[in-house]
Write a protein that holds these residues in place. Structure first.
Motif, mmCIF file in Angstrom:
data_model
loop_
_atom_site.group_PDB
_atom_site.id
_atom_site.type_symbol
_atom_site.label_atom_id
_atom_site.label_comp_id
_atom_site.label_asym_id
_atom_site.label_seq_id
_atom_site.Cartn_x
_atom_site.Cartn_y
_atom_site.Cartn_z
ATOM 1 N N LYS A 281 0.689 -1.143 0.194
ATOM 2 C CA LYS A 281 0.275 0.084 -0.039
ATOM 3 C C LYS A 281 1.000 1.420 0.001
ATOM 4 O O LYS A 281 0.259 2.394 0.354
ATOM 5 C CB LYS A 281 -0.760 -0.083 1.126
ATOM 6 N N GLU A 282 1.981 1.172 -0.360
ATOM 7 C CA GLU A 282 3.022 2.215 -0.509
ATOM 8 C C GLU A 282 2.567 3.398 -1.154
ATOM 9 O O GLU A 282 2.645 4.322 -1.036
ATOM 10 C CB GLU A 282 4.456 1.974 -0.909
ATOM 11 N N HIS A 283 1.610 3.304 -2.273
ATOM 12 C CA HIS A 283 1.132 4.177 -2.984
ATOM 13 C C HIS A 283 0.139 4.954 -2.447
ATOM 14 O O HIS A 283 -0.315 6.247 -2.810
ATOM 15 C CB HIS A 283 0.338 3.707 -4.497
ATOM 16 N N LEU A 284 -0.349 4.708 -1.257
ATOM 17 C CA LEU A 284 -1.443 5.440 -0.431
ATOM 18 C C LEU A 284 -0.798 6.078 0.590
ATOM 19 O O LEU A 284 -1.316 6.904 1.475
ATOM 20 C CB LEU A 284 -2.411 4.393 0.046
ATOM 21 N N TYR A 285 0.646 6.126 0.833
ATOM 22 C CA TYR A 285 1.323 6.917 1.685
ATOM 23 C C TYR A 285 1.466 8.393 1.304
ATOM 24 O O TYR A 285 2.006 8.527 0.169
ATOM 25 C CB TYR A 285 2.701 6.302 2.253
ATOM 26 N N VAL A 286 1.077 9.053 2.106
ATOM 27 C CA VAL A 286 1.016 10.642 1.839
ATOM 28 C C VAL A 286 2.490 11.023 2.559
ATOM 29 O O VAL A 286 3.486 11.383 1.924
ATOM 30 C CB VAL A 286 -0.176 11.252 1.913
ATOM 31 N N ASP A 287 2.394 11.285 3.625
ATOM 32 C CA ASP A 287 3.422 11.803 4.520
ATOM 33 C C ASP A 287 3.216 11.444 6.100
ATOM 34 O O ASP A 287 2.034 11.188 6.598
ATOM 35 C CB ASP A 287 3.706 13.229 4.407
ATOM 36 N N VAL A 288 4.482 11.411 6.727
ATOM 37 C CA VAL A 288 4.002 11.421 8.376
ATOM 38 C C VAL A 288 5.162 12.669 8.581
ATOM 39 O O VAL A 288 6.269 12.814 7.956
ATOM 40 C CB VAL A 288 4.646 10.233 8.865
ATOM 41 N N LEU A 289 4.784 13.544 9.586
ATOM 42 C CA LEU A 289 5.668 14.693 10.144
ATOM 43 C C LEU A 289 5.835 14.505 11.699
ATOM 44 O O LEU A 289 4.973 13.891 12.474
ATOM 45 C CB LEU A 289 4.763 15.775 9.741
ATOM 46 N N VAL A 290 6.951 15.081 12.159
ATOM 47 C CA VAL A 290 7.191 15.422 13.558
ATOM 48 C C VAL A 290 6.223 16.614 13.943
ATOM 49 O O VAL A 290 6.571 17.556 13.234
ATOM 50 C CB VAL A 290 8.572 15.406 13.895
ATOM 51 N N SER A 291 5.439 16.570 14.613
ATOM 52 C CA SER A 291 4.424 17.596 15.242
ATOM 53 C C SER A 291 3.850 17.280 16.303
ATOM 54 O O SER A 291 3.715 16.303 16.637
ATOM 55 C CB SER A 291 3.423 17.971 13.836
#
Lengths: 467, 118
Positions: A281-291
């Protein structure tokens, strides 16, 4: 009891797993609503029973639900039912022959299974029960390996394993249509996942959350306390694009100490993106952020179709927030020295939920859902404690017990109104909109309940003659 | 960081009112092939700030949204490429008003603020 008329009046029998019982109805209702259907059970509906008779569905609806549900084991087109052998037979004889005919043809093969809830049957008893159905006009041949059609006799022997009746309390007979997705619980098991943490959500519950949230293909889903991404993994399975944030630099980057037994440090392929890749499902990965979830970084608009999250309870992973020097806690384990949490401040649990609901009201699309866990100290819990917001409507509240005095509740809310300026003052009119009390000392109460001191205090209180 | 994320991110430095869009200062960019999904792109477009996307795309997109884009596959493919296939791996995002920089490392932006700017 007659099952009358044509296609539109067909009843479907849903056979549910006896697991996460409180979570089943909201899951099925959410999945029905994705098909534009209402939940329409037959008379004598018992939520805790493993057998639900449903009206108002087409076969396509039933199949669609089974493609998503992890609570439902199987669904059947119901041909007959009754409390006794006689009632079942009468019911079956009343079922329209033209509805049966397509599945009983001479050229087709079939098999009949017997399923018993709360009882083990001997092989010979199973055979007897199948033989008792020979009044049905089956014309085809039996094929146990690969039949064209599968039928099932389901018997309910009640819910008390210590008092199993001789005869079933109720019986159903129907044509098997489809199985649910319980296999996902095994195939997505956290044990096999590349990247896990102490608080990774178990697969079954993460799919239930995605279903409660009505997550669907082409959605954009956000998790503000993403951790190791187990909720995003479940959402991506249903075709949603996923993004998340977390205050913990090491977890987001997939570095630092491992959570697995016998493993000291995390390997290079251990991060959220790798988890999605593991399941294709990598094509569905948008982003992860440190927040920091208490200081949102998103444009103030309706961006997300769903927010699915498990906020920290302050037990295993402590709640943190960036801020002033007031409450300096132990600095986080920092493998690379790059972690940018300058100071950790105790993030009071009540604020987490106030912030989360406010965030959801601003950033969900209208009709979008927020699904989150609320930790509860059971002796003090009451329904009024569940956080509310003028723009969000409560859909469901399901309890999972953690210990004798603690549990967590899966709360599902739907955005039904766009935020207005007056909403900031809503708490003045209605006390339920006030910042959530009763959780601030959850961490304290959770640990105090495990000590002798607490039990001594309880007996002292009662001997004082109550409050 | 993908340009879709950049389009919906804003600076939250204390006191800043014009924190959008963040300036991209990239030292390493990667372009991957990602499965094209026209429905997702169509549904995202109304949520985007088009001019910010055009700016980030550096010439690959028309300056205004075309009409009836839902049925224009060629256009949707261009938008898809900009939103999901271009990734900033190393660099930073800069608040246009305060100048504060948020580092991006290994493709992950770090949006944490210090006590002084939050």
């Amino acid at each position: 009891m007659a099952l009358h008329c044509g296609r539109s009046c067909r009843q479907y029998l849903l056979h549910l797993a006896h697991d996460h019982v409180d979570f089943r109805l909201p899951e099925i209702k959410a999945l029905l609503s994705l098909r534009g259907r209402q939940f329409d059970p037959s008379e004598n509906f018992q939520e805790r029973s493993p057998f639900w008779r449903l009206n108002g569905l087409s076969e396509d609806d039933a199949r669609s639900i089974m493609k998503r549900t992890v609570c439902g084991k199987s669904v059947f087109e119901l041909w007959g039912h009754g409390a006794t052998q006689t009632e079942l037979k009468t019911s079956l004889l009343e079922y329209p022959a033209e509805n049966m005919a397509p599945y009983l043809k001479q050229e087709s093969t079939y098999k009949i299974n017997v399923y018993t809830f709360n009882k083990t049957l001997l092989f010979k008893d199973r055979i007897e029960k199948i033989d008792a159905l020979d009044f049905l006009p089956f014309e085809g041949k039996v094929n146990l390996k690969d039949p064209d059609h599968v039928f099932c006799l389901l018997e309910d022997y009640g819910s008390d394993p210590n008092d199993i009746p001789e005869k079933p309390l109720y019986m159903y007979f129907g044509r098997w249509i489809a199985d649910g997705q319980r296999e996902l619980i095994r195939s997505y098991s956290v044990k096999k996942r590349h990247f896990i943490g102490n608080t990774s959500m178990d697969a079954g519950l993460s799919f239930i959350m995605a279903n409660h949230g009505r997550v669907k293909a082409h959605d954009l889903v956000y998790d503000p306390f993403v951790g190791t991404g187990s909720l995003l993994v479940a959402c991506s399975h249903f075709g949603a694009y996923v993004c998340g944030t977390d205050i913990d630099y090491n977890t987001i980057h997939g570095i630092g100490k491992a959570s697995r037994k016998n493993q000291k440090w995390r390997g290079p392929d251990e991060n959220i993106r790798a988890n999605l890749r593991q399941y294709g499902k990598e094509h569905l990965y948008v982003d992860v952020l440190v927040s920091d979830a208490s200081k949102p970084v998103w444009r103030k608009e309706a961006l997300f179709d769903a927010i699915i999250t498990d906020p920290p309870y302050g037990i295993r992973e402590s709640t943190r927030r960036t801020g002033s020097h007031k409450d300096i806690t132990k600095p986080p384990d920092d493998f690379s020295g790059e972690s940018h949490v300058p100071v950790s401040m105790a993030y009071h649990l009540s604020d987490i939920f106030t912030d989360l609901l406010k965030f959801a009201a601003q950033h969900l699309v209208l009709g979008g859902r927020l699904v989150y866990w609320l930790p509860v100290y059971r002796p003090e819990y009451c329904e009024e404690m569940v956080p509310m917001h003028p723009c969000l409507t409560l859909i469901s509240n399901c309890e999972q017990t953690l210990s004798s005095h603690t549990s967590r509740r899966l709360i599902t809310m739907e955005k039904t109104k766009e935020p207005e300026e007056t909403d900031a003052l809503a708490h003045l009119a209605d006390p339920r909109f006030r910042p959530y009390q009763g959780h601030n000392s959850f961490r304290e109460k959770y640990f105090s309940g495990l000590t002798k001191k607490s039990s001594r205090e309880h007996s002292k209180t009662s001997s004082d003659g109550g409050e | 960081m993908k340009l879709l994320t950049h389009n919906i991110l804003t600076s939250h430095v204390k006191g800043v009112t014009k924190g959008y869009p963040l300036l991209i200062k990239a030292t390493e960019v990667r372009v991957n092939e990602v499965e094209f999904n026209p429905q997702f792109v169509s549904r995202m477009i109304p949520k985007l700030e088009w001019s910010a996307l055009v700016q980030a795309a550096e010439g690959d997109l028309p300056s205004s949204l075309i009409q009836d884009y839902e049925n224009n596959e060629e256009f949707l493919r261009k938008v898809h490429r900009v939103l999901l296939e271009v990734e900033v791996i190393e660099g930073c995002l800069q608040c246009p008003e305060s100048g504060r920089e948020f580092p991006i490392s290994r493709g992950v932006p770090n949006m944490l603020l210090n006590e002084d700017d939050s």
